[in-house]
Motif scaffolding. Structure first.
Motif, PDB file in Angstrom:
ATOM      1  N   LYS A   4      20.127  60.625  37.665  1.00  0.00           N
ATOM      2  CA  LYS A   4      19.543  61.958  37.652  1.00  0.00           C
ATOM      3  C   LYS A   4      18.290  61.978  36.774  1.00  0.00           C
ATOM      4  O   LYS A   4      17.308  62.647  37.076  1.00  0.00           O
ATOM      5  CB  LYS A   4      20.569  62.972  37.147  1.00  0.00           C
ATOM      6  N   LYS A   7      15.322  60.563  38.706  1.00  0.00           N
ATOM      7  CA  LYS A   7      14.902  61.372  39.844  1.00  0.00           C
ATOM      8  C   LYS A   7      13.930  62.446  39.376  1.00  0.00           C
ATOM      9  O   LYS A   7      14.267  63.290  38.560  1.00  0.00           O
ATOM     10  CB  LYS A   7      16.145  62.010  40.480  1.00  0.00           C
ATOM     11  N   ASN A   9      12.084  65.742  39.719  1.00  0.00           N
ATOM     12  CA  ASN A   9      12.253  66.996  40.432  1.00  0.00           C
ATOM     13  C   ASN A   9      10.942  67.352  41.119  1.00  0.00           C
ATOM     14  O   ASN A   9       9.875  67.274  40.532  1.00  0.00           O
ATOM     15  CB  ASN A   9      12.658  68.074  39.412  1.00  0.00           C
ATOM     16  N   ARG A  76      14.603  77.253  45.276  1.00  0.00           N
ATOM     17  CA  ARG A  76      15.355  76.623  44.190  1.00  0.00           C
ATOM     18  C   ARG A  76      16.156  75.440  44.734  1.00  0.00           C
ATOM     19  O   ARG A  76      16.261  74.404  44.088  1.00  0.00           O
ATOM     20  CB  ARG A  76      16.272  77.659  43.539  1.00  0.00           C
ATOM     21  N   ASP A  77      16.714  75.601  45.932  1.00  0.00           N
ATOM     22  CA  ASP A  77      17.484  74.519  46.547  1.00  0.00           C
ATOM     23  C   ASP A  77      16.574  73.357  46.941  1.00  0.00           C
ATOM     24  O   ASP A  77      16.915  72.193  46.711  1.00  0.00           O
ATOM     25  CB  ASP A  77      18.238  75.038  47.783  1.00  0.00           C
ATOM     26  N   LYS A  80      15.413  70.986  44.138  1.00  0.00           N
ATOM     27  CA  LYS A  80      16.338  69.982  43.611  1.00  0.00           C
ATOM     28  C   LYS A  80      16.086  68.605  44.232  1.00  0.00           C
ATOM     29  O   LYS A  80      16.631  67.611  43.769  1.00  0.00           O
ATOM     30  CB  LYS A  80      17.783  70.417  43.870  1.00  0.00           C
ATOM     31  N   THR A  82      13.589  65.374  45.558  1.00  0.00           N
ATOM     32  CA  THR A  82      12.371  64.701  45.117  1.00  0.00           C
ATOM     33  C   THR A  82      11.247  65.051  46.086  1.00  0.00           C
ATOM     34  O   THR A  82      11.493  65.522  47.207  1.00  0.00           O
ATOM     35  CB  THR A  82      12.544  63.171  45.095  1.00  0.00           C
TER      36      THR A  82
END
Length: 186
Positions: A4, A7, A9, A76-77, A80, A82
């Motif tokens: 995480k 990754k 954002n 917002r979804d 998440k 890349t």
């Protein structure tokens, strides 16, 4: 498998990106349209990494980006994912499906008007908004080159106040003192 922490954002990646070098592309599309040239391979521009990133930025800046469509997703979804995942999804939705791009159903919501009545508002799914923005960004300069200079509705950098100012200017120039407004019903 990236952790995480590894990754990046897409929100951070796009926020920190400077410009997407699309201004020259849009200017060239406008110029070609103005001179009557035809266009091939617009999908290459529509699905380019820079155009998708710019579309993401434009949609994210809109306060409606947090309003879900029928799929219940918001920016917002998508944020998440890349940057590469967002671009890959847009490209798949547009050209990877055997049926091509098919927008999802639109969520209907009644919005109150100042006079007390309501008007229907269609809220597309967030992926559809993103894809439609990608298309709009490429088609708009082509169409803008063809539109009448006297057209003000739903155009970039034009509004009702500009139309009123032009009517006022023309009235003064021609020494008119009135305007007649009418609707045509068929």
């Amino acid at each position: 498998m990236p952790t995480k922490k590894d990754k990046i954002n897409v929100v951070d990646s796009i926020r920190h990106s400077e410009y997407y070098n699309m201004v020259d592309v849009f200017d060239e599309l406008y110029r070609k349209s103005k001179t009557g040239e035809t266009f091939d391979n617009l999908m290459d521009i529509i699905l380019s990494e820079e155009n998708v990133k710019l579309a993401y930025r434009e949609i994210k800046a809109n306060k409606g980006s947090q309003t879900p469509g029928t799929d219940k997703l918001t920016m917002r979804d998508i944020g998440k994912l890349t940057t590469d995942e967002v671009i890959e999804n847009v490209r798949f939705i547009m050209s990877g499906s055997k049926h091509g791009y098919r927008p999802k159903p639109v969520r209907r919501k009644e919005i109150p008007k100042p006079n007390g009545s309501t008007r229907p508002l269609g809220i597309p799914c967030i992926w559809d908004r993103l894809i439609q923005q990608c298309i709009k960004q490429v088609i708009e300069p082509i169409c803008e080159a063809k539109f009448s200079k006297n057209s003000y509705g739903f155009r970039p950098n034009r509004c009702v106040e500009h139309a009123i100012a032009e009517v006022h200017r023309l009235m003064q120039k021609s020494h008119m003192s009135y305007v007649v407004e009418f609707d045509i019903k068929v």
